[in-house]
Design a protein around this motif. Sequence first.
Motif, PDB file in Angstrom:
ATOM      1  N   UNK A  38       0.834  -1.206   0.000  1.00  0.00           N
ATOM      2  CA  UNK A  38       0.000   0.000   0.000  1.00  0.00           C
ATOM      3  C   UNK A  38       0.869   1.256   0.000  1.00  0.00           C
ATOM      4  N   UNK A  39       1.921   1.248   0.793  1.00  0.00           N
ATOM      5  CA  UNK A  39       2.844   2.395   0.848  1.00  0.00           C
ATOM      6  C   UNK A  39       3.635   2.485  -0.458  1.00  0.00           C
ATOM      7  N   UNK A  40       4.049   1.347  -0.983  1.00  0.00           N
ATOM      8  CA  UNK A  40       4.885   1.338  -2.181  1.00  0.00           C
ATOM      9  C   UNK A  40       4.173   1.845  -3.421  1.00  0.00           C
ATOM     10  N   UNK A  41       2.923   1.369  -3.652  1.00  0.00           N
ATOM     11  CA  UNK A  41       2.225   1.742  -4.889  1.00  0.00           C
ATOM     12  C   UNK A  41       1.747   3.189  -4.877  1.00  0.00           C
ATOM     13  N   UNK A  42       1.918   3.882  -3.759  1.00  0.00           N
ATOM     14  CA  UNK A  42       1.539   5.297  -3.713  1.00  0.00           C
ATOM     15  C   UNK A  42       2.357   6.112  -4.715  1.00  0.00           C
ATOM     16  N   UNK A  43       3.625   5.736  -4.916  1.00  0.00           N
ATOM     17  CA  UNK A  43       4.480   6.490  -5.848  1.00  0.00           C
ATOM     18  C   UNK A  43       5.247   5.602  -6.832  1.00  0.00           C
ATOM     19  N   UNK A  44       5.069   4.278  -6.746  1.00  0.00           N
ATOM     20  CA  UNK A  44       5.746   3.356  -7.666  1.00  0.00           C
ATOM     21  C   UNK A  44       4.691   2.489  -8.345  1.00  0.00           C
ATOM     22  N   UNK A  45       4.645   2.451  -9.683  1.00  0.00           N
ATOM     23  CA  UNK A  45       3.668   1.607 -10.378  1.00  0.00           C
ATOM     24  C   UNK A  45       3.838   0.135 -10.020  1.00  0.00           C
ATOM     25  N   UNK A  46       2.746  -0.641 -10.085  1.00  0.00           N
ATOM     26  CA  UNK A  46       2.779  -2.036  -9.633  1.00  0.00           C
ATOM     27  C   UNK A  46       3.860  -2.903 -10.276  1.00  0.00           C
ATOM     28  N   UNK A  51       8.897  -5.785  -9.734  1.00  0.00           N
ATOM     29  CA  UNK A  51      10.194  -6.077 -10.354  1.00  0.00           C
ATOM     30  C   UNK A  51      11.327  -5.788  -9.378  1.00  0.00           C
ATOM     31  N   UNK A  52      11.247  -4.640  -8.700  1.00  0.00           N
ATOM     32  CA  UNK A  52      12.270  -4.294  -7.715  1.00  0.00           C
ATOM     33  C   UNK A  52      12.237  -5.269  -6.546  1.00  0.00           C
ATOM     34  N   UNK A  53      11.048  -5.654  -6.123  1.00  0.00           N
ATOM     35  CA  UNK A  53      10.909  -6.596  -5.003  1.00  0.00           C
ATOM     36  C   UNK A  53      11.587  -7.926  -5.317  1.00  0.00           C
ATOM     37  N   UNK A  54      11.304  -8.486  -6.489  1.00  0.00           N
ATOM     38  CA  UNK A  54      11.879  -9.786  -6.838  1.00  0.00           C
ATOM     39  C   UNK A  54      13.381  -9.686  -7.120  1.00  0.00           C
ATOM     40  N   UNK A  91       5.369 -13.501  -9.905  1.00  0.00           N
ATOM     41  CA  UNK A  91       5.107 -12.590 -11.017  1.00  0.00           C
ATOM     42  C   UNK A  91       3.622 -12.239 -11.117  1.00  0.00           C
ATOM     43  N   UNK A  92       2.771 -13.250 -11.241  1.00  0.00           N
ATOM     44  CA  UNK A  92       1.338 -12.983 -11.396  1.00  0.00           C
ATOM     45  C   UNK A  92       0.677 -12.507 -10.105  1.00  0.00           C
ATOM     46  N   UNK A  93       0.773 -13.273  -8.979  1.00  0.00           N
ATOM     47  CA  UNK A  93       0.043 -12.836  -7.781  1.00  0.00           C
ATOM     48  C   UNK A  93       0.549 -11.519  -7.207  1.00  0.00           C
ATOM     49  N   UNK A  94       1.867 -11.317  -7.141  1.00  0.00           N
ATOM     50  CA  UNK A  94       2.399 -10.068  -6.594  1.00  0.00           C
ATOM     51  C   UNK A  94       1.900  -8.869  -7.390  1.00  0.00           C
ATOM     52  N   UNK A  95       1.950  -8.984  -8.718  1.00  0.00           N
ATOM     53  CA  UNK A  95       1.535  -7.869  -9.566  1.00  0.00           C
ATOM     54  C   UNK A  95       0.034  -7.630  -9.466  1.00  0.00           C
ATOM     55  N   UNK A  96      -0.745  -8.693  -9.444  1.00  0.00           N
ATOM     56  CA  UNK A  96      -2.198  -8.556  -9.324  1.00  0.00           C
ATOM     57  C   UNK A  96      -2.589  -7.889  -8.008  1.00  0.00           C
ATOM     58  N   UNK A  97      -1.928  -8.292  -6.920  1.00  0.00           N
ATOM     59  CA  UNK A  97      -2.246  -7.708  -5.614  1.00  0.00           C
ATOM     60  C   UNK A  97      -1.862  -6.231  -5.583  1.00  0.00           C
ATOM     61  N   UNK A 169      -9.009  -9.810  -9.537  1.00  0.00           N
ATOM     62  CA  UNK A 169      -7.547  -9.933  -9.563  1.00  0.00           C
ATOM     63  C   UNK A 169      -7.034 -10.546  -8.264  1.00  0.00           C
ATOM     64  N   UNK A 170      -7.624 -10.153  -7.132  1.00  0.00           N
ATOM     65  CA  UNK A 170      -7.214 -10.697  -5.837  1.00  0.00           C
ATOM     66  C   UNK A 170      -7.568 -12.180  -5.728  1.00  0.00           C
ATOM     67  N   UNK A 171      -8.732 -12.555  -6.241  1.00  0.00           N
ATOM     68  CA  UNK A 171      -9.112 -13.969  -6.247  1.00  0.00           C
ATOM     69  C   UNK A 171      -8.175 -14.756  -7.157  1.00  0.00           C
ATOM     70  N   UNK A 172      -7.847 -14.180  -8.324  1.00  0.00           N
ATOM     71  CA  UNK A 172      -6.914 -14.847  -9.239  1.00  0.00           C
ATOM     72  C   UNK A 172      -5.554 -15.038  -8.577  1.00  0.00           C
ATOM     73  N   UNK A 173      -5.115 -14.050  -7.790  1.00  0.00           N
ATOM     74  CA  UNK A 173      -3.845 -14.178  -7.066  1.00  0.00           C
ATOM     75  C   UNK A 173      -3.914 -15.327  -6.071  1.00  0.00           C
ATOM     76  N   UNK A 174      -5.054 -15.477  -5.387  1.00  0.00           N
ATOM     77  CA  UNK A 174      -5.221 -16.585  -4.441  1.00  0.00           C
ATOM     78  C   UNK A 174      -5.170 -17.926  -5.157  1.00  0.00           C
ATOM     79  N   UNK A 175      -5.765 -18.003  -6.358  1.00  0.00           N
ATOM     80  CA  UNK A 175      -5.698 -19.234  -7.151  1.00  0.00           C
ATOM     81  C   UNK A 175      -4.251 -19.545  -7.518  1.00  0.00           C
ATOM     82  N   UNK A 176      -3.501 -18.502  -7.916  1.00  0.00           N
ATOM     83  CA  UNK A 176      -2.081 -18.693  -8.251  1.00  0.00           C
ATOM     84  C   UNK A 176      -1.310 -19.253  -7.063  1.00  0.00           C
TER      85      UNK A 176
END
Length: 316
Positions: A38-46, A51-54, A91-97, A169-176
């Motif tokens: 929540x803090x990160x996406x305030x000024x950094x796109x998802x 990408x930086x996280x991984x 890749x998929x769940x982190x970005x979706x969340x 998207x959040x449900x899809x992340x849970x499936x992933x």
Amino acid sequence: MHASTPSSIDKPHANLAFEWALLAVLATCWGASYTFIKIGVATIPPVTLIAARTLIAGALLLAVLRMRGVKLPKDAAAWRRFALQACLNSVLPFTLIAWAERSVDAGLATILNSTSPIFIFLLGLGLGGSDKPTLRRLFGVSAGLAGICLIVGFEALNGLGHSLLAQLALVAAAVCYGCAAMFGRVFKGLDPMVPAAGSLVSGAAMLLPASIVIDRPWTLSPSAASMAAVLALAVLSTALAFTIYFRLIKTLGPMSTAAQAYLRVPIGVLIGTTFLGERLAPTAWIGLACVVAGVVAMTMPGTKLLRRALQFLRGV
């Protein structure tokens, strides 16, 4: 005659207690990630955020492996498995969340993204193995989901449907996450840090080009808080968490490891009430009891260990 028996009984209990402790640490690391995101996406796109996280987490684990003298596999088959695991678990769940948290409240995001044990249970209906569905685990899944709703408060569900794509998207992340936990069993013979590092490096290799094309990160001006959030995400919620995760997949199995999806909610709420002054929903303590019951039901020892315990008690 029975002098050596207690050690043979106590050791499984001690091991299980340690695995439960690791499960709590994993739940804490991933429970805190929602705040960091929540803090990160305030000024950094998802995409750039993930990408930086991984990248940071993968580099950190590679450095630790180098210090330990452990090498990553070089065969193409292993790296194909790392790449698939990366898609399913980062890749998929982190970005979706990260994308979804720009428009969905944290409470609702927690509920929707904590449903991975349900999907693992459903996947288990068609798959054999030690994690096959049982009535005990069905109870654990149901109790955990009910506890999530009670802890966060049913009022959090009021926004359901208002941001449909983000919620899907959040449900899809849970499936992933559910698929990743099941697939993670292929790494059973490896040091837990090896698939963690391999999948993160693979994920970074996929996300960095996407970040360059989509976000042009050199044009961004992230805040200090967002940069600190990325660092915390990489070190605590990714590098440390993934190492624990792959260990638990080996020791507890996919279904039991997925119990942290429920456990991280009361831990996250406790962090919020302690450090941020947030208030608990009136039903939170009942929900906490449901979550604990659900986690225990999904991770408790099998009948073999219980039989051994009974044999020990008869011999005392």
